[in-house]
Design a protein around this motif. Structure first.
Motif, PDB file in Angstrom:
ATOM      1  N   LEU A   1       0.932  -1.109   0.204  1.00 12.75           N
ATOM      2  CA  LEU A   1      -0.391   0.376  -0.132  1.00 12.75           C
ATOM      3  C   LEU A   1       0.653   0.972  -0.207  1.00 12.75           C
ATOM      4  O   LEU A   1      -0.073   2.027  -0.514  1.00 12.75           O
ATOM      5  CB  LEU A   1      -1.137   0.355   1.385  1.00 12.75           C
ATOM      6  CG  LEU A   1      -1.704  -0.894   1.545  1.00 12.75           C
ATOM      7  CD1 LEU A   1      -2.939  -1.395   2.729  1.00 12.75           C
ATOM      8  CD2 LEU A   1      -2.668  -0.967   0.330  1.00 12.75           C
ATOM      9  N   ASP A   2       2.366   1.109   0.435  1.00 12.14           N
ATOM     10  CA  ASP A   2       3.152   2.126   0.390  1.00 12.14           C
ATOM     11  C   ASP A   2       2.407   3.019  -1.177  1.00 12.14           C
ATOM     12  O   ASP A   2       2.975   2.762  -2.815  1.00 12.14           O
ATOM     13  CB  ASP A   2       4.521   2.086   0.015  1.00 12.14           C
ATOM     14  CG  ASP A   2       4.655   1.767   1.104  1.00 12.14           C
ATOM     15  OD1 ASP A   2       4.790   3.063   2.484  1.00 12.14           O
ATOM     16  OD2 ASP A   2       6.014   1.897   1.703  1.00 12.14           O
ATOM     17  N   ASN A   3       3.130   4.642  -1.420  1.00  6.18           N
ATOM     18  CA  ASN A   3       2.327   5.710  -1.897  1.00  6.18           C
ATOM     19  C   ASN A   3       1.414   4.962  -3.097  1.00  6.18           C
ATOM     20  O   ASN A   3       1.909   5.556  -4.625  1.00  6.18           O
ATOM     21  CB  ASN A   3       4.188   4.900  -2.913  1.00  6.18           C
ATOM     22  CG  ASN A   3       5.005   5.402  -2.274  1.00  6.18           C
ATOM     23  OD1 ASN A   3       4.788   7.242  -2.023  1.00  6.18           O
ATOM     24  ND2 ASN A   3       6.303   5.330  -2.551  1.00  6.18           N
ATOM     25  N   VAL A   4       0.771   4.535  -2.866  1.00  5.76           N
ATOM     26  CA  VAL A   4      -0.810   4.498  -3.702  1.00  5.76           C
ATOM     27  C   VAL A   4      -1.464   6.207  -3.800  1.00  5.76           C
ATOM     28  O   VAL A   4      -1.215   6.550  -2.964  1.00  5.76           O
ATOM     29  CB  VAL A   4      -1.868   3.514  -3.211  1.00  5.76           C
ATOM     30  CG1 VAL A   4      -1.405   2.401  -2.861  1.00  5.76           C
ATOM     31  CG2 VAL A   4      -2.331   3.984  -1.958  1.00  5.76           C
ATOM     32  N   ASP A   5      -2.278   6.206  -4.603  1.00  6.51           N
ATOM     33  CA  ASP A   5      -3.007   7.733  -4.513  1.00  6.51           C
ATOM     34  C   ASP A   5      -4.414   7.613  -3.904  1.00  6.51           C
ATOM     35  O   ASP A   5      -4.048   8.336  -3.845  1.00  6.51           O
ATOM     36  CB  ASP A   5      -2.887   7.661  -6.061  1.00  6.51           C
ATOM     37  CG  ASP A   5      -1.878   7.954  -7.464  1.00  6.51           C
ATOM     38  OD1 ASP A   5      -1.363   8.682  -7.361  1.00  6.51           O
ATOM     39  OD2 ASP A   5      -0.774   6.213  -7.572  1.00  6.51           O
ATOM     40  N   GLY A   6      -4.754   6.862  -4.074  1.00  6.74           N
ATOM     41  CA  GLY A   6      -6.147   6.287  -3.218  1.00  6.74           C
ATOM     42  C   GLY A   6      -6.022   5.329  -2.862  1.00  6.74           C
ATOM     43  O   GLY A   6      -5.104   4.883  -2.545  1.00  6.74           O
TER      44      GLY A   6
ATOM     45  N   LYS B   1       1.880  11.420  -2.151  1.00  4.93           N
ATOM     46  CA  LYS B   1       0.745  10.988  -3.539  1.00  4.93           C
ATOM     47  C   LYS B   1      -0.976  10.674  -2.923  1.00  4.93           C
ATOM     48  O   LYS B   1      -1.094  11.211  -4.203  1.00  4.93           O
ATOM     49  CB  LYS B   1       1.474   9.468  -4.584  1.00  4.93           C
ATOM     50  CG  LYS B   1       2.809   9.550  -4.856  1.00  4.93           C
ATOM     51  CD  LYS B   1       3.203   8.460  -5.844  1.00  4.93           C
ATOM     52  CE  LYS B   1       2.509   8.127  -6.820  1.00  4.93           C
ATOM     53  NZ  LYS B   1       2.695   7.668  -7.377  1.00  4.93           N
ATOM     54  N   LEU B   2      -1.367  10.398  -1.824  1.00  6.73           N
ATOM     55  CA  LEU B   2      -2.647  10.594  -1.656  1.00  6.73           C
ATOM     56  C   LEU B   2      -3.008  11.364  -1.765  1.00  6.73           C
ATOM     57  O   LEU B   2      -2.952  12.189  -1.183  1.00  6.73           O
ATOM     58  CB  LEU B   2      -2.577   9.442   0.111  1.00  6.73           C
ATOM     59  CG  LEU B   2      -3.778   9.124   0.267  1.00  6.73           C
ATOM     60  CD1 LEU B   2      -4.318   7.703  -0.330  1.00  6.73           C
ATOM     61  CD2 LEU B   2      -3.580   8.516   1.920  1.00  6.73           C
TER      62      LEU B   2
ATOM     63  N   LEU C   1      -8.782   9.019  -9.504  1.00  5.61           N
ATOM     64  CA  LEU C   1      -7.439   9.397 -10.047  1.00  5.61           C
ATOM     65  C   LEU C   1      -6.883   9.478 -11.293  1.00  5.61           C
ATOM     66  O   LEU C   1      -7.032   8.591 -12.231  1.00  5.61           O
ATOM     67  CB  LEU C   1      -6.803   8.257  -9.068  1.00  5.61           C
ATOM     68  CG  LEU C   1      -7.429   7.901  -7.891  1.00  5.61           C
ATOM     69  CD1 LEU C   1      -6.716   6.439  -7.261  1.00  5.61           C
ATOM     70  CD2 LEU C   1      -6.291   8.425  -7.299  1.00  5.61           C
ATOM     71  N   GLY C   2      -6.229  10.384 -11.696  1.00  5.82           N
ATOM     72  CA  GLY C   2      -4.998  10.774 -12.600  1.00  5.82           C
ATOM     73  C   GLY C   2      -5.778  12.144 -12.922  1.00  5.82           C
ATOM     74  O   GLY C   2      -6.222  13.224 -12.633  1.00  5.82           O
TER      75      GLY C   2
END
Length: 258
Positions: free
Chosen positions: A156-161, A209-210, A257-258
């Motif tokens: 789960l590190d550095n996920v955007d959501g 980045k979340l 996201l994006g």
């Protein structure tokens, strides 16, 4: 672009919609289906989607609040189903029109969406959770796990959501009306995450980045919205307006996201 929404989240039923692409030709995945076909159709309509448009159903584990509606929905709309061998072996209804087996340590693709499964500690046969990606953005989902492992943190590190379980408040659970055996199951290492554990997980992650954080699977009897929101805010050191919760009745509306 990854878009995602919830049809409902909690002990009475869970289903999350993840999609990518142009609306007319989306890849659209339903993660779990803990509702009747009629209920799914109704909840999808509120999100301006139809069951006919679902590309695939992916199952995290065999507990009824995640799988009870899968078979009937899949048969009615001829939707292929992805799940682990352990989940399939321990499910009552596996008469799917098309079945694909997941190795919870191997990535796979469903059309435009990349899926990264990872095993979690939960009292099911072979449970897993997922990170979904369109090749640019990543959406992590972590519910129905009773403890935090280094492997879960790594995934789960550095996920955007992030859709993260905030199932119960420890004080409310242990002083509530649940039978002792059920209290032990919920609070055990293979049960569910409480608010404090959710804080610990967030504080262990790289969250630069979340963009979206949503609390999931919030207990109606052993938690409150205020407690769950406070936990997410504590974990991220942010204000209450930066986080939100999925409800059992309404889930949550579309996010991007994006």
């Amino acid at each position: 672009m990854i878009r995602f929404a919830s049809l409902g989240s909690g002990s009475k039923g869970n289903a999350t919609l993840i999609e990518s692409g142009v609306k007319e030709s989306d890849t659209r995945i339903l993660l779990d289906c803990g509702f009747s076909t009629k209920e799914v159709e109704s909840r999808l309509a509120k999100l301006d989607r139809t069951a006919e448009s679902i590309t695939a159903i992916v199952i995290t584990h065999e507990h009824s609040d995640h799988i009870i509606g899968v078979g009937r929905l899949a048969r009615k709309y001829k939707i292929p189903v992805w799940l682990t061998h352990g989940t399939w072996d321990n499910s009552k209804d596996t008469d799917f029109p098309e079945t694909h087996f997941i190795n919870s340590h191997e990535d796979f693709e469903i059309d435009d969406i990349f899926l990264h499964p990872f095993p979690v500690p939960h009292d099911a046969r072979e449970p897993c959770q997922f990170v979904f990606s369109d090749g640019v953005s990543k959406l992590g989902i972590a519910t129905d796990l009773g403890s935090i492992t280094p492997h879960v943190i790594e995934q789960l590190d550095n996920v955007d959501g992030l859709l993260l379980e905030c199932n119960y408040d420890s004080h409310m659970l242990h002083n509530g009306a649940y039978p002792q055996k059920l209290k032990q199951r919920v609070s055990g290492n293979r049960g569910h995450l409480d608010n404090k554990q959710s804080v610990q997980l967030l504080q262990s992650l790289k969250v630069d980045k979340l963009k979206h954080i949503i609390g999931m699977h919030v207990s109606e009897k052993n938690n409150t919205e205020d407690y769950a929101i406070e936990a997410l805010c504590d974990g991220l050191n942010c204000e209450a307006g930066a986080v939100s919760l999925a409800s059992q009745v309404d889930g949550f509306a579309w996010r991007e996201l994006g």
